[in-house]
Write a protein that holds these residues in place. Structure first.
Motif, mmCIF file in Angstrom:
data_model
loop_
_atom_site.group_PDB
_atom_site.id
_atom_site.type_symbol
_atom_site.label_atom_id
_atom_site.label_comp_id
_atom_site.label_asym_id
_atom_site.label_seq_id
_atom_site.Cartn_x
_atom_site.Cartn_y
_atom_site.Cartn_z
ATOM 1 N N SER A 1 29.062 -5.622 -15.647
ATOM 2 C CA SER A 1 29.482 -7.010 -15.868
ATOM 3 C C SER A 1 30.934 -7.071 -16.324
ATOM 4 C CB SER A 1 28.581 -7.670 -16.920
ATOM 5 O OG SER A 1 27.234 -7.668 -16.509
ATOM 6 N N VAL A 2 31.296 -6.193 -17.252
ATOM 7 C CA VAL A 2 32.668 -6.156 -17.753
ATOM 8 C C VAL A 2 33.626 -5.752 -16.628
ATOM 9 C CG1 VAL A 2 34.240 -4.914 -19.286
ATOM 10 C CG2 VAL A 2 32.054 -5.751 -20.161
ATOM 11 N N LEU A 3 33.252 -4.725 -15.845
ATOM 12 C CA LEU A 3 34.125 -4.253 -14.767
ATOM 13 C C LEU A 3 34.314 -5.334 -13.704
ATOM 14 C CD1 LEU A 3 35.757 -2.019 -13.434
ATOM 15 C CD2 LEU A 3 33.629 -1.151 -12.417
ATOM 16 N N LEU A 4 33.229 -6.013 -13.330
ATOM 17 C CA LEU A 4 33.340 -7.080 -12.330
ATOM 18 C C LEU A 4 34.247 -8.208 -12.833
ATOM 19 C CD1 LEU A 4 32.404 -7.923 -9.523
ATOM 20 C CD2 LEU A 4 30.408 -9.008 -10.587
ATOM 21 N N ALA A 5 34.092 -8.531 -14.133
ATOM 22 C CA ALA A 5 34.952 -9.559 -14.714
ATOM 23 C C ALA A 5 36.423 -9.114 -14.696
ATOM 24 C CB ALA A 5 34.506 -9.870 -16.139
ATOM 25 N N PHE A 6 36.657 -7.847 -15.009
ATOM 26 C CA PHE A 6 38.017 -7.297 -14.954
ATOM 27 C C PHE A 6 38.587 -7.427 -13.545
ATOM 28 C CE2 PHE A 6 37.929 -4.785 -18.999
ATOM 29 C CZ PHE A 6 39.215 -5.096 -19.406
ATOM 30 N N LEU A 7 37.825 -6.990 -12.562
ATOM 31 C CA LEU A 7 38.322 -6.996 -11.187
ATOM 32 C C LEU A 7 38.607 -8.413 -10.699
ATOM 33 C CD1 LEU A 7 35.926 -4.292 -9.650
ATOM 34 C CD2 LEU A 7 38.359 -4.043 -10.171
ATOM 35 N N ILE A 8 37.698 -9.350 -11.002
ATOM 36 C CA ILE A 8 37.918 -10.739 -10.596
ATOM 37 C C ILE A 8 39.109 -11.326 -11.348
ATOM 38 C CG2 ILE A 8 36.915 -13.057 -10.564
ATOM 39 C CD1 ILE A 8 35.643 -11.231 -8.526
ATOM 40 N N GLY A 9 39.191 -11.019 -12.645
ATOM 41 C CA GLY A 9 40.289 -11.557 -13.449
ATOM 42 C C GLY A 9 41.637 -11.034 -13.020
ATOM 43 N N VAL A 10 41.711 -9.724 -12.788
ATOM 44 C CA VAL A 10 42.980 -9.124 -12.336
ATOM 45 C C VAL A 10 43.342 -9.654 -10.957
ATOM 46 C CG1 VAL A 10 44.064 -6.959 -11.643
ATOM 47 C CG2 VAL A 10 42.723 -7.056 -13.753
ATOM 48 N N SER A 11 42.318 -9.852 -10.109
ATOM 49 C CA SER A 11 42.590 -10.414 -8.774
ATOM 50 C C SER A 11 43.219 -11.798 -8.878
ATOM 51 C CB SER A 11 41.290 -10.515 -7.956
ATOM 52 O OG SER A 11 40.741 -9.239 -7.743
ATOM 53 N N GLY A 12 42.745 -12.600 -9.829
ATOM 54 C CA GLY A 12 43.303 -13.927 -10.026
ATOM 55 C C GLY A 12 44.755 -13.882 -10.452
ATOM 56 N N VAL B 1 30.697 -18.773 -17.489
ATOM 57 C CA VAL B 1 29.485 -18.447 -18.250
ATOM 58 C C VAL B 1 28.697 -17.346 -17.553
ATOM 59 C CG1 VAL B 1 27.251 -19.354 -19.018
ATOM 60 C CG2 VAL B 1 29.332 -20.713 -19.334
ATOM 61 N N ALA B 2 28.604 -17.421 -16.216
ATOM 62 C CA ALA B 2 27.883 -16.394 -15.462
ATOM 63 C C ALA B 2 28.504 -15.018 -15.661
ATOM 64 C CB ALA B 2 27.876 -16.747 -13.983
ATOM 65 N N ALA B 3 29.817 -14.966 -15.854
ATOM 66 C CA ALA B 3 30.484 -13.685 -16.085
ATOM 67 C C ALA B 3 30.272 -13.181 -17.509
ATOM 68 C CB ALA B 3 31.981 -13.826 -15.804
ATOM 69 N N LEU B 4 30.242 -14.110 -18.480
ATOM 70 C CA LEU B 4 30.168 -13.708 -19.889
ATOM 71 C C LEU B 4 28.756 -13.353 -20.338
ATOM 72 C CD1 LEU B 4 32.635 -16.307 -21.468
ATOM 73 C CD2 LEU B 4 33.046 -13.877 -21.025
ATOM 74 N N VAL B 5 27.747 -14.072 -19.829
ATOM 75 C CA VAL B 5 26.366 -13.864 -20.300
ATOM 76 C C VAL B 5 25.892 -12.417 -20.130
ATOM 77 C CG1 VAL B 5 23.940 -14.428 -19.808
ATOM 78 C CG2 VAL B 5 25.608 -16.251 -20.134
ATOM 79 N N PRO B 6 26.058 -11.792 -18.946
ATOM 80 C CA PRO B 6 25.517 -10.426 -18.813
ATOM 81 C C PRO B 6 26.282 -9.384 -19.617
ATOM 82 C CG PRO B 6 26.721 -11.055 -16.822
ATOM 83 C CD PRO B 6 26.599 -12.290 -17.666
ATOM 84 N N MET B 7 27.474 -9.724 -20.135
ATOM 85 C CA MET B 7 28.193 -8.774 -20.987
ATOM 86 C C MET B 7 27.485 -8.596 -22.331
ATOM 87 S SD MET B 7 32.183 -9.796 -20.556
ATOM 88 C CE MET B 7 32.911 -10.223 -18.983
ATOM 89 N N VAL B 8 26.735 -9.611 -22.746
ATOM 90 C CA VAL B 8 26.084 -9.576 -24.055
ATOM 91 C C VAL B 8 24.810 -8.738 -23.967
ATOM 92 C CG1 VAL B 8 25.082 -10.965 -25.903
ATOM 93 C CG2 VAL B 8 26.980 -11.880 -24.539
ATOM 94 N N PRO B 9 24.706 -7.637 -24.738
ATOM 95 C CA PRO B 9 23.494 -6.792 -24.684
ATOM 96 C C PRO B 9 22.366 -7.428 -25.494
ATOM 97 C CG PRO B 9 25.021 -5.908 -26.286
ATOM 98 C CD PRO B 9 25.699 -7.117 -25.686
ATOM 99 N N GLU B 10 21.870 -8.573 -24.990
ATOM 100 C CA GLU B 10 20.986 -9.408 -25.785
ATOM 101 C C GLU B 10 19.679 -8.722 -26.182
ATOM 102 O OE1 GLU B 10 21.611 -9.965 -22.563
ATOM 103 O OE2 GLU B 10 19.636 -9.578 -21.720
ATOM 104 N N GLY B 11 19.237 -7.757 -25.394
ATOM 105 C CA GLY B 11 17.932 -7.179 -25.680
ATOM 106 C C GLY B 11 17.960 -5.817 -26.338
ATOM 107 N N LEU B 12 19.147 -5.202 -26.466
ATOM 108 C CA LEU B 12 19.197 -3.825 -26.944
ATOM 109 C C LEU B 12 18.717 -3.709 -28.384
ATOM 110 C CD1 LEU B 12 19.852 -0.917 -26.459
ATOM 111 C CD2 LEU B 12 22.255 -1.388 -26.975
ATOM 112 N N VAL B 13 19.299 -4.508 -29.277
ATOM 113 C CA VAL B 13 18.883 -4.462 -30.682
ATOM 114 C C VAL B 13 17.452 -4.958 -30.817
ATOM 115 C CG1 VAL B 13 19.359 -5.338 -32.995
ATOM 116 C CG2 VAL B 13 21.258 -4.723 -31.483
ATOM 117 N N LEU B 14 17.104 -5.995 -30.053
ATOM 118 C CA LEU B 14 15.750 -6.535 -30.103
ATOM 119 C C LEU B 14 14.721 -5.473 -29.725
ATOM 120 C CD1 LEU B 14 13.746 -8.991 -30.218
ATOM 121 C CD2 LEU B 14 14.145 -9.201 -27.764
ATOM 122 N N MET B 15 14.956 -4.774 -28.611
ATOM 123 C CA MET B 15 14.003 -3.770 -28.169
ATOM 124 C C MET B 15 13.888 -2.627 -29.174
ATOM 125 S SD MET B 15 12.664 -4.864 -25.440
ATOM 126 C CE MET B 15 12.945 -6.078 -24.153
#
Length: 821
Positions: free
Chosen positions: A619-630, A265-279
């Motif tokens: 966030s996406v890049l960090l998830a990629f790097l951790i995922g590929v490392s796994g 969840v910590a990896a997925l949450v920051p990928m979502v641009p939750e405030g862009l459309v709102l702002m």
């Protein structure tokens, strides 16, 4: 009176030829019966989106759904603290709803003020009524500039001409005689008359327009389409990165289910641009409210953005640079004591059923109506520049432009030009040798008097023109008045080139030649409505973004074709109907505020987009790097590498590097000129910055990670080290985005840094957020890597600026400060 026979359906009526009905209109009882039968003009209100619809649209969003599912997953592990990001759901919904409801109420209130009220005959009296109160078979009076609010059939006509260009695209007015059909959405170009309502409510054409065009929506704009492109790009990145991190956390990391889920969840949450459309929505909505406070009705939200991109403003003289009202200064007769000319002028003013500003000024001064009976009428139109009345034995009289009705070499024409050169409006009263409704009218015109009208220049007009000049926005004065008079007013206001006013009758119809003339000249007189339209098109053909201002029916075609149409609140209903912006207080000086508001919206949304897209990229890049490392760890039997952060870490990163700063930046003053290429500029900052943050955070984590056998404290220390690196570089990205600096931006940056000092500085907050910087070696390494990342972000910013020719500055100059207060 009309019969009260039942009429099938609520929309269609029949033509009643009873002359008393045509003369008197419906009675109160007949109106009440039609209301009871539902035969009313129940068209939708402007901004008809209800509060319920607004709440639903802000709560049930795709982003809220994603965050809601992730919140449920975290809560299922028993970690309530890690579910703090769920507050974003509440914040997104509540803030969005509040701002949109405020904007809706502002629009509703201003729309009522701006609403055109048709003159309806009832009980032998003519009364202006809101369009919603019109019922089937009402008799509605028409005059020049009036908009036809419901479909109907003409029952009275005095040289009535209706412009249907908004419906058919044909620019030529259509003559309407008794029995002719008229459609809502068209408007009166010349003459007067009355019509009976035969289609009202949802059956009328106007209702269909209202359903599509009058709601509070974010319709297409360059800014909106750019954000959609960004969101599409983000979606393409999120899907594979999300699948990788899910696989890594659940199958590769070797963690227990609960920590594996929280890491996912910590990896997925920051990928979502939750405030862009709102702002974006908030910035537009706040813009609507701010402009509403200045009596500016924004009928289409992207027009705020559009006017900020305008580089040419075409302004009418009368009603825009000068006051709407006029005063009769003098009637200078060709022969001394020509009493018949004065009586004819008084008669023409008294007999005009819908007088324009000039006729009103004459009527107010010449009250002694001789009571002549008119035998023929020629209403004024912008195309021919004159009107007339025939009075049998009392002669045929015309009133109009001296340079149109007279030979330019005549003594009276030269007098008129001299008077016009002082900025006064001059009309010629002449007697004609034929009835004014003759096919070849006006025929031979004998000059009888010059009618001199005083027009007061708006006190704020010069300041407004100076503002546009300082912002490198060209102003073209385009008027139907005499070119010399228009030039005199323009010169008085200090408009460059005003002294060399161009008579539009000499203009070429060749688009390229016309465009060349418009490039050179700034002031034009005797411009026909079709020429105004052609001028707008010629400017657009040279790549200009054109705003057109006007208040008269002769401005409608140009307003419709301009990139942004701006109407005066006192203007004709037709101009207000086609304009994107209506200045309800009739102040040309309000336009700079609209430009400034548009610049604020565009510039601030670009800043906010930089922050949110940077977060998504790293966030996406960090998830990629951790995922590929796994995956690599499984293939080569290495130690698995779990995700370094908890959801609570993601939350505190968002607080002070994006969330609070983005909200402040989205509403802050911003006077940067609007530029095209929004997506490209955002990508040029966000992608390099996001890549630097992602890689630096991953390297910092690898440096501090103690392996699968690490204790719980060592795991916490490794995550803290990576978090320090991420926060340092993310804060520097915020510092870059905030440039050029002003005092309040520096305060914002200092407060953001202090926020993290507090979080790391107190034992309670460290324990609550699971922060442990006590491993000096690891923490120092995180700081060093963070400093290196900061240096790379700074270099990337300067290099991309040099490559793309963008001016880079650390501190704001006077040009960056808001020019309108």
């Amino acid at each position: 009176m009309a019969t009260d026979e039942p009429i099938e359906g609520a929309a269609v009526g029949t033509l009643d030829t009873d002359p008393r009905h045509i003369e008197d209109g419906l009675t109160a009882d007949q109106v009440a019966k039609r209301v009871a039968n539902g035969q009313t003009n129940d068209v939708p209100d402007r901004a008809s989106r209800s509060v319920k619809d607004i709440v639903r649209a802000n709560v049930f969003t795709r982003i809220n759904a994603i965050l809601g599912v992730l919140l449920i997953i975290v809560l299922s592990t028993g970690s309530i603290v890690d579910g703090m990001f769920g507050l974003l759901i509440i914040a997104n919904s509540v803030v969005g709803m509040i701002q949109e409801i405020r904007a809706k109420r502002t629009l509703d209130r201003l729309a009522i003020v701006s609403q055109a009220k048709p003159v309806v005959r009832r009980d032998r009296a003519a009364t202006p009524l809101p369009p919603k109160e019109v019922v089937l078979d009402d008799i509605i009076e028409l005059g020049q500039g009036d908009q036809i609010v419901v479909d109907g059939i003409v029952v009275e006509a005095s040289v009535l001409e209706v412009d249907e260009s908004l419906l058919t695209g044909e620019a030529d007015p259509v003559p309407k005689t008794i029995g002719a059909r008229v459609l809502s959405g068209s408007y009166v170009a010349a003459g007067s008359g009355a019509y009976r309502a035969t289609k009202v409510g949802h059956e009328a054409y106007a209702a269909k327009l209202a359903d599509e065009a009058s709601k509070f929506t974010l319709v297409h704009s360059e800014l909106r389409s750019g954000i959609n492109k960004i969101l599409k790009f983000i979606t393409y990145l999120m899907v594979p990165a999300g699948l990788l991190i899910i696989y890594n956390q659940l199958f590769s990391s070797g963690q227990a289910l609960a920590p594996a889920l929280t890491g996912m969840v910590a990896a997925l949450v920051p990928m979502v641009p939750e405030g862009l459309v709102l702002m974006t929505s908030i910035a537009f909505a706040v813009g609507v409210v701010r402009l509403g406070q200045r009596k500016c009705l924004v009928q289409e939200l992207p027009s705020i953005e559009g006017l900020a991109r305008v580089d040419v403003v075409c302004a009418d003289k009368t009603g825009t640079l000068t006051e709407t009202g006029m005063k009769l200064a003098e009637v200078r007769t060709a022969k001394p004591d020509d009493e018949q000319a004065a009586r004819a002028l008084a008669a023409m003013a008294a007999d005009d059923p819908r007088p324009n500003a000039s006729m009103l000024a004459i009527r107010e001064s010449l009250t002694d109506d001789p009571g002549w009976e008119p035998t023929a009428v020629a209403p004024f139109s912008s195309a021919k520049k004159w009107s007339g009345q025939s009075y049998g034995s009392n002669g045929n009289w015309v009133l109009g432009a001296p340079d149109v009705l007279l030979d330019s070499d005549s003594d009276m024409a030269r007098q008129a030009e001299k008077i016009g050169a002082r900025g006064l409006r001059v009309l010629l009263l002449g007697s004609s040798d034929r009835p004014v409704d003759a096919p070849d009218a006006p025929g031979a015109v004998a000059p009888r008097a010059l009618v001199i009208l005083d027009q007061k220049v708006r006190p704020d007009a010069r300041e407004t023109l100076d503002y546009f000049a300082s912002q490198k926005v060209e102003v073209k004065v385009i008027s139907g008045d005499n070119a010399v008079s228009v030039g005199a007013v323009a010169t008085t206001l200090g408009l460059p080139g005003g002294e060399n006013a161009v008579d539009a009758r000499q203009l070429s119809e060749e688009p390229e030649v016309l465009a060349d003339t418009l490039d050179e000249a700034t002031t034009f007189g005797r411009v026909r409505p079709d020429q105004k339209r052609a001028m707008v098109g010629a400017l657009q053909s040279r790549g200009h973004t054109v705003a057109m201002t006007g208040d008269g029916v002769n401005d409608v075609l140009a307003l419709k074709d301009a990139d942004i149409g701006v109407a005066m609140g006192s203007g004709s209903p037709a101009t207000r109907a086609v304009a994107q912006i209506v200045l309800l207080d009739n102040k040309f000086a309000t336009l700079p505020y609209v430009v400034a508001e548009g610049r604020r919206v565009i510039g601030n949304i670009e800043r906010v987009a930089n922050l949110f897209l940077t977060k998504t990229v790293y966030s996406v890049l960090l998830a990629f790097l951790i995922g590929v490392s796994g995956i690599v760890a499984q293939i080569f039997d290495f130690d698995p590498l779990p995700y370094p952060f908890l959801p609570r870490h993601v939350t505190i990163v968002a607080w002070f590097t994006i969330g609070i700063p983005a909200f402040i930046l989205s509403l802050a003053p911003n006077n940067e000129r609007a530029r095209t290429g929004f997506v490209g500029r955002v990508m040029r900052l966000a992608i390099p910055s996001g890549v630097i943050i992602g890689v630096a955070t991953y390297v910092s984590y690898l440096f501090a990670y103690a392996g699968p056998e690490a204790s719980e404290q060592q795991v916490e220390q490794a995550g803290t080290t990576a978090l320090i690196t991420l926060i340092m570089i993310a804060l520097w990205v915020l510092a870059v985005v905030a440039r050029p600096y002003t005092w309040w931006k520096i305060v914002l940056l200092v407060c953001s840094v202090l926020g993290y000092v507090v979080l790391f500085g107190f034992s309670f907050t460290r324990e609550f957020f699971k922060l442990d910087p006590s491993n000096i070696a690891a923490t120092t390494g995180g700081f060093v890597i963070g400093l290196l990342g900061v240096l790379l972000v700074e270099v990337a910013w300067w290099v991309t600026g040099r490559i793309h020719g963008e001016r880079r500055r650390l501190f704001a100059s006077s040009d960056d400060l808001p020019g309108v207060h």
